[in-house]
Every structure is written in C-alpha cells, then in structure tokens.
Design an enzyme around this catalytic site. Structure first.
Site, mmCIF file in Angstrom:
data_model
loop_
_atom_site.group_PDB
_atom_site.id
_atom_site.type_symbol
_atom_site.label_atom_id
_atom_site.label_comp_id
_atom_site.label_asym_id
_atom_site.label_seq_id
_atom_site.Cartn_x
_atom_site.Cartn_y
_atom_site.Cartn_z
ATOM 1 N N CYS A 35 0.863 -1.185 0.000
ATOM 2 C CA CYS A 35 0.000 0.000 0.000
ATOM 3 C C CYS A 35 0.896 1.231 0.000
ATOM 4 C CB CYS A 35 -0.988 -0.004 1.168
ATOM 5 S SG CYS A 35 -0.261 0.183 2.800
ATOM 6 N N ARG A 66 -3.193 -0.662 5.424
ATOM 7 C CA ARG A 66 -3.794 -1.737 4.635
ATOM 8 C C ARG A 66 -2.888 -2.940 4.437
ATOM 9 N NH1 ARG A 66 -5.378 1.977 -0.331
ATOM 10 N NH2 ARG A 66 -3.378 2.861 0.332
ATOM 11 N N ASP A 92 -7.999 3.442 1.635
ATOM 12 C CA ASP A 92 -7.090 3.774 2.730
ATOM 13 C C ASP A 92 -7.897 4.281 3.930
ATOM 14 O OD1 ASP A 92 -5.020 4.558 4.378
ATOM 15 O OD2 ASP A 92 -3.944 5.664 2.816
#
Length: 158
Positions: free
Chosen positions: A13, A19, A130
């Site tokens: 990420c 994440r 996100d």
C-alpha cells in the site's frame, strides 16, 4: 509424497502502516490455520518511504487484535529485489498499481505478478480504500475485505 513448492506474496500500500500490514497479518493467519505456512513467504511493504521503520497504525493493530491476530511488522519500502523474488505483489488501489507497474518495468528480471488484491474479492470491491483518515469502522471494513480477498487468493493459487 510430492515436494511442496514455496510461493511468495508481498502486500503493498502507500505507507505500509494500515492496509498492507492488515493484509499480511490476515494472510499469515489463513495459511497458518490451513497448515500451509511452510509453503509461503509473506511480507508487506510501501510504495513510499514515508513510514520506514514504523510500526503499523495503532488502529490497525487494535483491529487485528480484536480478531485475535498479532503483528510485529515494521514498515519498509519496496525494493527492486522484491520484483525479482516475489511471485505475487498484491496492492490496494489504482495508484499503487500504477506505481508498482512503473517500478516493475524498470526491473530486468521482474517475475512478480502485480495485481490488485481487490481483484480477488467475491463481493467485487476492487479497491481497498485507505482508512488512515477514517475511524475504527473503516479499519474493520479493510480487515473484512482483506479476509475475503486473501481467502479467494489462497484458494486460487494453492
């Protein structure tokens, strides 16, 4: 008995504190629960270098703990070697995918298959948003999506 081939997956990420550490921890638990952890090399990293050396966001850690999962991950940035050594690089959104494809194209011996983790989601939610600027429920949504996607990914590639 046939010899098991080791496979490898890198979850990516933007900053490697929300994440991708959740996805990594979820996948580790899945392969452990299915007694196939010896067949896997699992890690996570960031596209950016903003958080190198930092622990995951406390909300991510809390979410994982709520589900009985611990993580000791420290954020790192993806390297050229990662593209040459991992079988799969699974990222969270289109921006990650663009950056990774650009970086992967600069690696002569890139062997990694670069994909969106959300492409495995049975509920067809392609993007894993996100949660950094969100709240605990946003982290829970990321966790649940990672569980769905990681299960489907493991089923497909095992």
């Amino acid at each position: 008995m046939a010899e098991q081939v080791t496979k490898s997956v890198l979850f990516v990420c933007l900053g490697n504190i929300c994440r991708s550490p959740i996805a990594e921890a979820v996948f580790r638990k899945l392969v452990t629960d299915q007694n196939v952890s010896d067949n896997w090399v699992i890690d996570s990293s960031a596209v950016s270098d903003w958080n190198v050396g930092r622990s995951p966001d406390p909300r991510a850690v809390s979410c994982l703990r709520h589900h009985g999962i611990n993580t000791a991950h420290k954020a790192r940035q993806i390297t050229k070697e990662d593209f040459a050594t991992f079988d799969y690089i699974l990222c969270m959104d289109e921006s990650n995918l663009r950056d990774l494809n650009r970086k992967g194209n600069q690696v002569k011996n890139c062997r990694a298959k670069i994909e969106l983790l959300g492409s495995y989601d049975p509920q067809k939610q392609l993007i894993i948003e996100d949660p950094y600027y969100g709240n605990d429920s946003d982290f829970e949504a990321v966790y649940q999506q990672c569980v769905r996607c990681c299960r489907a990914f493991l089923e497909k590639v095992r």
